[in-house]
Design an enzyme around this catalytic site. Structure first.
Site, PDB file in Angstrom:
ATOM      1  N   SER A 255     -26.089   6.553  12.150  1.00 36.47           N
ATOM      2  CA  SER A 255     -25.605   7.419  13.220  1.00 36.47           C
ATOM      3  C   SER A 255     -26.272   8.774  13.096  1.00 36.47           C
ATOM      4  O   SER A 255     -26.797   9.135  12.029  1.00 36.47           O
ATOM      5  CB  SER A 255     -24.086   7.569  13.095  1.00 36.47           C
ATOM      6  OG  SER A 255     -23.593   8.612  13.907  1.00 36.47           O
TER       7      SER A 255
ATOM      8  N   TYR B  42     -16.590  10.059   8.234  1.00 37.54           N
ATOM      9  CA  TYR B  42     -17.614   9.329   8.984  1.00 37.54           C
ATOM     10  C   TYR B  42     -19.009   9.849   8.637  1.00 37.54           C
ATOM     11  O   TYR B  42     -19.934   9.070   8.382  1.00 37.54           O
ATOM     12  CB  TYR B  42     -17.342   9.461  10.477  1.00 37.54           C
ATOM     13  CG  TYR B  42     -18.185   8.551  11.333  1.00 37.54           C
ATOM     14  CD1 TYR B  42     -17.939   7.185  11.364  1.00 37.54           C
ATOM     15  CD2 TYR B  42     -19.215   9.059  12.122  1.00 37.54           C
ATOM     16  CE1 TYR B  42     -18.709   6.338  12.151  1.00 37.54           C
ATOM     17  CE2 TYR B  42     -19.983   8.228  12.910  1.00 37.54           C
ATOM     18  CZ  TYR B  42     -19.725   6.862  12.925  1.00 37.54           C
ATOM     19  OH  TYR B  42     -20.497   6.028  13.699  1.00 37.54           O
TER      20      TYR B  42
END
Length: 304
Positions: free
Chosen positions: A141, A154
């Site tokens: 990501s 995250y």
């Protein structure tokens, strides 16, 4: 096997295949002639996806953080579908909110699934990839280098997953296994829809430059990644313009900190800074599904 389509007739393993990008990848790769092993926690949802695929693909209900069950699942995939040529570590969960207010169990679960689950996926399927001289794709990501506030678990997990894949690439290249990293931005999944349901995360996204806050359809992102699989690419960016961000990576933490110092105080005054819990139905299933120590279920062959 067609030289123009090196994927036809081969086996791909996709984790987190019950919904979102995982399901989109399963559909795209099946359309390119691959047999798909769909791995995930949600049996019924997995089977719904599998029924859309050509015959020959199978479902396996498994938690990617369960080492023993993943090991057994890898053996079953090889027995059922043959040695995997492609393995995509896609399973992931997220949470948002202030680190100091986060539930340690939730925070740890995000890292466990996104980082440890990816490593477990690679560990159990690597013997098959070595035999097939295959391709491992780690779904990462922009959080791997974006240092976004309110997303500490995250960001940490995706940065770790990126570093893990880079290390694995260096370790396996001479043995014929290629390792790719997919850098995703905003994709129209349940997880991202949950982000917009929370005031603090929605407002933080709204302060991004317009191109950086655009949400891309799952089908489009899956097609970018599937093409990377076909090419055995070292990196894939979804959207492609993210490639332009890599040269300025060292500057991003300072820019994010500068922007956050102006945005977060106003949100604190509104009382909007609260933990979100796990985001997306897939995230909830990861901790609320059936006991991951349960007996290995039999494979399900999709209809059609």
């Amino acid at each position: 096997m067609s030289h123009d389509n090196p994927l036809r007739g081969r086996t791909a393993v996709v984790t987190g295949a019950a919904r979102g990008l995982g399901a989109g990848l399963a559909r795209d790769l099946a359309g390119r002639g691959m047999r798909i092993a769909l791995l995930g926690r949600e049996r019924e949802t997995l089977e719904r996806v599998a029924r859309e695929l050509p015959a020959g693909s199978r479902c396996y209900e498994v938690d990617v953080t369960d080492d023993d069950l993943m090991e057994r699942t890898a053996r079953r995939v090889t027995r059922d579908l043959g040695e995997p040529s492609v393995v995509i570590a896609n399973a992931g969960v997220a949470e948002g909110g202030p680190f100091t207010a986060s539930d340690p169990r939730t925070w740890n679960r995000v890292v466990e699934v996104n980082l440890m689950g990816s490593a477990t996926t690679a560990r159990v399927f690597l013997p098959g990839l070595l035999a097939s001289r295959g391709y491992f794709l780690q779904v990462a990501s922009t959080a791997a280098f974006g240092s976004a506030p309110m997303m500490s678990a995250y960001c940490a997990s995706k940065a770790g997953a990126e570093s893990f894949a880079q290390s694995l690439r260096a370790e396996c290249a001479h043995r014929g296994v290629a390792v790719g990293i997919a850098y995703l931005h905003w994709t129209d999944t349940d997880m991202v829809r949950d982000v917009d349901a929370h005031d603090v995360l929605r407002e933080l996204r709204a302060h991004m430059p317009r191109p950086a806050r655009k949400v891309y359809p799952v089908e489009k992102v899956a097609s970018w990644l599937a093409e990377a699989v076909r090419r055995r690419s070292a990196t894939v960016y979804a959207p492609p313009w993210l490639r332009l961000v890599q040269p300025v990576r060292p500057l991003l933490p300072a820019l994010v900190a500068w922007s956050s110092a102006r945005t977060l105080p106003r949100l604190e005054e509104k009382g909007a800074l609260r933990p979100t819990g796990l985001l997306g139905p897939g995230g909830l299933a990861a901790v609320e599904g059936p006991d991951r120590r349960a007996a290995d279920p039999p494979p399900r062959r999709p209809a059609g």
